[in-house]
Each structure stands twice: as C-alpha cells, then as structure tokens.
Design an enzyme around this catalytic site. Structure first.
Site, mmCIF file in Angstrom:
data_model
loop_
_atom_site.group_PDB
_atom_site.id
_atom_site.type_symbol
_atom_site.label_atom_id
_atom_site.label_comp_id
_atom_site.label_asym_id
_atom_site.label_seq_id
_atom_site.Cartn_x
_atom_site.Cartn_y
_atom_site.Cartn_z
ATOM 1 N N TYR A 80 -2.004 34.453 26.758
ATOM 2 C CA TYR A 80 -2.344 34.024 25.738
ATOM 3 C C TYR A 80 -3.193 32.703 25.941
ATOM 4 O O TYR A 80 -2.129 31.630 26.142
ATOM 5 C CB TYR A 80 -2.223 34.087 24.546
ATOM 6 C CG TYR A 80 -2.430 33.562 23.516
ATOM 7 C CD1 TYR A 80 -3.793 33.616 23.292
ATOM 8 C CD2 TYR A 80 -1.857 33.354 22.526
ATOM 9 C CE1 TYR A 80 -4.765 33.111 22.000
ATOM 10 C CE2 TYR A 80 -2.382 32.485 21.479
ATOM 11 C CZ TYR A 80 -4.021 32.990 21.196
ATOM 12 O OH TYR A 80 -4.377 31.997 19.924
ATOM 13 N N TYR A 118 -12.533 37.598 24.394
ATOM 14 C CA TYR A 118 -11.763 36.464 24.025
ATOM 15 C C TYR A 118 -10.939 37.848 22.786
ATOM 16 O O TYR A 118 -11.464 37.977 21.847
ATOM 17 C CB TYR A 118 -11.981 35.158 22.695
ATOM 18 C CG TYR A 118 -11.244 34.678 22.537
ATOM 19 C CD1 TYR A 118 -11.086 33.165 23.630
ATOM 20 C CD2 TYR A 118 -10.307 34.368 21.547
ATOM 21 C CE1 TYR A 118 -9.886 32.052 22.418
ATOM 22 C CE2 TYR A 118 -9.162 34.042 20.809
ATOM 23 C CZ TYR A 118 -9.542 32.292 21.487
ATOM 24 O OH TYR A 118 -8.026 31.904 21.010
#
Lengths: 141, 387
Positions: free
Chosen positions: B337, B287
């Site tokens: 994203y 992440y």
C-alpha cells in the site's frame, strides 16, 4: 473517573452549532434554498446550486429513504462497540444524511429504498438524530 | 502522431517485504524519510543520473516537503507536495512550463511502524476530506466503511454478489504470487475469500489493502532528454482529471453515480490526448485501497458497461491469463500500500518488459487511474517504440 467511553464529538462551527441547537430541541433544522427547493447538508453559507446567500433555516420533515447501509463488524470507536449499523438516508428535502437505524431492521435485501423517519436519541450527553423504519409507507421508492 | 508530454526515466522502491518481516519482529529500520531517501537513490541509479541532475522535487503526502529535501540535500529551483496521481501531472506541468527540467518524485511512508490509524478517534485524512470525520457521532469512520456503503448501493443497483466482488482480491493475489517482491503472496480462492470475516459489511478482510512501510521514487524529464538518457524511457502520453465535489461530505457522489461521471470525463480526456482507446491498453493499473475501486474503474473508464463489472470479472478476467491484466504487481491489496506510487513502478516495469514471471507479453500501453474521494485521474503511459 468517568468510565463511559468518550463519544465522538460532532464537527463544530458557526452553522453546525446552530444545527445542533435545533437538534437539542428535537426539531432539526437546516439551511433551505427556496429557489432550488433543497436543504443544504452539512449546513453551508450559501446554496451550492444557485449560490444564493441568507438561506432561511427550516425544520426537516424527518422523512426519507435508505440509500445505503453498512454493518461494522470491527470496533473503531469505544462508544460504538461492534456490531452496529450505519445508514445513508436520502432526505425528502434532497440532502443525504449519514445516521443509524434504531429499532426493527428491514428484511435482508430490503434495506435500500425503505422509508425511514427521524427520531432523537440521547447519546454522549446530547440528542442525536437517528432513524426508524417508517411503516406507514414501506414501499421502496 | 500524438505528442509525448514527459517521460519517466528512473524508478526506485524499497524492499517492503523485508521491512514488513522486520517490523513484525519488532525491528524498525527506517522512518518515512529513510524510506524516501532509499527510494530516491534507487531511482537515480536506475536512471543513470546524479543528484545534481535533479532541479525539481515533488514529495508525497506523508513527508514534509522541506524536511524531505533537507534530508536528501536537494536545493532545487521548483518544488511541491502532492498525492501520487496529482504528482505526476504536476511534474509534467513543471517540465512543460520550463520551471524544471528533471523532477524527482519521492514518497516515503512509515504508516505501519508509526501506527497510523485510518479509522477511529485519530483517523487520517480528516483535514483533507470532511467526510472522513463528519459522521463520527454516528459511528461512521474509516475509508473502508465509505466503500462498504458504496458497495451495498452498487450491489443493489447492479445485482453484483459478494462472490463476484471476491474475484478482484483473488485475481490480484494471483498476480502477487508471480511477484517475488510482493508482501502477500499466498494464493487465495473464492472460498477463502467468502470464509474471511467481514470488517464493514459487505467488505471482508481481503477487500482491504494492507498497511505497510515503504518508499517509491520516480525521475521524470522531457521526452527529448529521456530519449538521450534512458535505454527504455516510458512516455506519459495522455492525462485527464475530473472532480466531483458537490455533496461530497454527505457521500452522495459515491452512493448514487459511483464516481462514473468523473471517471468517464477523466478517461476520455486521457485517451483522446494519447490517441488510443481501451482496446489498446495492455496493463490496467487502478488505485485500489479497496477492491471496490477496481469494480468502479472497470465501468467508469469504459472497459465494460454500467452494471456489467461482475460479468466482466467472471468472463473476461483481470488476473493472470485474463483479458485485462489489472494491478499486475498485486496492487494495494497484495503487493504494497504505497498510496498509488507503487502502481507507477509496476507500469514502468511492464512497459520495459522487466516484470519477470508476470510480464504481460509485448505490453505497449498502461493505463493508471485513481478515484480518491471523487477526484478521478487517468494517465496513459506508453513504451518507447523500438526501431
């Protein structure tokens, strides 16, 4: 019309309001656990280490050292036009506090570990606890 | 033989590059529910399932649970809302406890066209994390600034230089160049990286994720059903989570331990459950809202020692041809994203050997990790063993 940009207000609450009253008197206080010898920041109803309640409030020594820093090169808040600097301070009472460094800056590479002491500056219609370099003890911790 | 906890049998995503271009030309084609619905249809198609086969639903953090289910026409016997990392763990828990057989995980986000702000007076996330709003009177706002504070403390601690950090963004852009579906594909060099403006020093433009619209969906079911359903299911073999909440608002866990303790504990739990180690991992998936996430993950999950990430990036490498292929779609920095959701799609594609020019040859194990605000999650995914 007020032409001054709106200053970002602090988070409010029962304990926060008490803290900000002490700031307005230029003697910032935090709940302090005598058993753990630590100030609790943000102020909380009990000590997160031993869960003791009814913590006495104590004025901070205002002393600490810079744990980290950043310089904003982009403006996010109208009251803070870039560039400006934010520091994280490890207070001698054990808590970490986010603030700004006023006045002289350390030499490049000498920020982290530099001793600082608290000052009070008017900002957005209130006093704000900030820090200046503490040259009485500039040895990095 | 370690047990399979549950399996991913379908993946779906929107065409976020097309939407990126359309939005730049002023055309908004979908809201967040439209992206979520598109992604689910694509995942059902991929799994060879119909809507009626779904009896559990988890929606991401950017759409409301009931409204998402209403838009999708989904009446289910179990439902929830979660971020990408927790969502997969909740799906496993629901399947193992019998609350659901086949769970759809659905994420849609219109953060670009909806002008979502991650810093400033209307900053996102303050209801979840007090640190995102508490320090605004001192001008500290935006998650990027929190990672800038982390970066300066880490650099002081480890000796990492700005040019070392730049290798993360350059490597991930290298992967994106091999991914025709990534949004930002133009190659960058370390010189380009260092020539970019700071946003919050020492972080520059390329250290930040983009903000774009899109949707992702996954279909998760039990291993038994998966092997009957899918030609190439991807198995969830191990997971772990550990949170550092003490002193979180004052940022101490970010600035002193760099989340290492949480990452180590979550990582060890997931490796032990899956019966594998770091050496078995073919694809690392981190992440990465900011490049610093990758630096901290390399150390925290045990791919290198403390303070050694800069050397690992230079000598071992995480880009195409590197020792540890990391964020092979381009990640949040260069692909899209999708707040971790897109990382699962890439892991599944790699483990199905469907990643085209960026395929890691013979990839069998992928390791997904996140460390959002000190909540570390580590998940080991494995390819179906061929007979």
């Amino acid at each position: 019309m007020n032409s001054k940009p709106e200053f970002p207000p602090p988070v409010g609450g029962l304990l926060e309001d008490r803290m900000w009253r002490s700031v307005s008197l230029r003697a910032m206080e935090l709940p302090y656990c005598p058993d753990c010898s630590r100030a609790v920041y943000p102020p909380a109803p009990c000590c997160p280490h031993c869960l003791r309640f009814e913590l006495p409030w104590r004025a901070l020594s205002g002393r600490g050292r810079i744990l980290s820093w950043t310089r904003f090169h982009r403006t996010y808040l109208p009251a803070y036009p870039a560039p400006y600097t934010v520091i994280a301070v490890a207070l001698d009472e054990g808590a970490v506090m986010i603030s700004n460094l006023s006045g002289t800056e350390p030499a490049p590479g000498a920020w982290i570990g530099h001793r600082v002491r608290m000052c009070y500056e008017p900002a957005g219609g209130r006093l704000l606890p900030r820090f200046v370099l503490d040259d009485r003890d500039s040895a990095p911790a | 033989m370690t047990e399979v906890q549950a399996s991913i049998v379908g993946i779906g995503k929107t065409d976020w590059s097309a939407d990126w271009r359309a939005i730049r030309e002023g055309q908004i084609r979908f809201d967040q529910y439209g992206y979520a619905a598109q992604a689910l249809l694509s995942a059902l198609d991929d799994a060879g399932l119909r809507r009626g086969d779904i009896d559990g639903l988890i929606v991401g953090q950017s759409t409301a649970y009931e409204r998402t289910a209403e838009v999708l026409g989904l009446d289910v016997r179990w439902g929830d809302q979660a971020d990408a990392s927790t969502a997969l763990l909740k799906a496993v828990a629901a399947i193992q406890s019998g609350m659901a057989n086949t769970v759809a995980l659905v994420y849609g986000n219109n953060q670009r066209s909806g002008k979502v702000q991650y810093g400033g007076p209307q900053a996102m996330g303050g209801d979840l994390f007090l640190s995102y709003v508490y320090h605004a009177p001192w001008g500290l706002t935006s998650q990027g600034a929190l990672y800038a504070l982390t970066a300066n403390a880490y650099m002081h601690d480890s000796g990492m230089r700005e040019a070392d950090l730049g290798r993360v963004a350059v490597a991930q852009r290298g992967w994106a160049g091999l991914n025709p579906e990534a949004i930002l594909r133009k190659p960058i060099t370390l010189e380009d990286y260092l020539a970019a403006d700071y946003i919050c020093e020492p972080l520059r433009l390329y250290d930040y994720c983009m903000v774009n619209d899109g949707g992702v969906a996954l279909i998760v079911t039990s291993a038994d059903r998966a092997t009957r359903l899918a030609a190439r299911p991807v198995h969830i073999k191990g997971y772990g989570r550990h949170d550092l909440n003490r002193d979180a608002t004052s940022l101490a866990p970010r600035l002193t331990g760099f989340y290492r303790d949480a990452q180590r504990r979550a990582g060890e739990a997931s490796f032990a459950m899956a019966g594998v180690s770091q050496r078995d991992i073919d694809v690392f998936s981190v992440y990465d809202s900011f490049s610093m996430h990758v630096v901290l993950a390399l150390e925290g999950y045990g791919y290198c020692g403390h303070g050694e990430a800069a050397r690992f990036l230079a000598e071992q490498g995480i880009g195409p041809g590197g020792r540890l292929p990391t964020n092979t779609s381009g990640g949040h920095l260069s692909d899209s994203y999708m707040q971790g959701w897109g990382h699962y799609v890439e892991c599944v594609r790699q483990l199905r050997q469907q990643a085209g020019a960026r395929q890691v040859a013979g990839a069998r194990h992928a390791h997904y990790t996140s460390d959002i605000a000190g909540k570390a999650v580590s998940i080991i995914l494995a390819a179906q063993e061929t007979e």
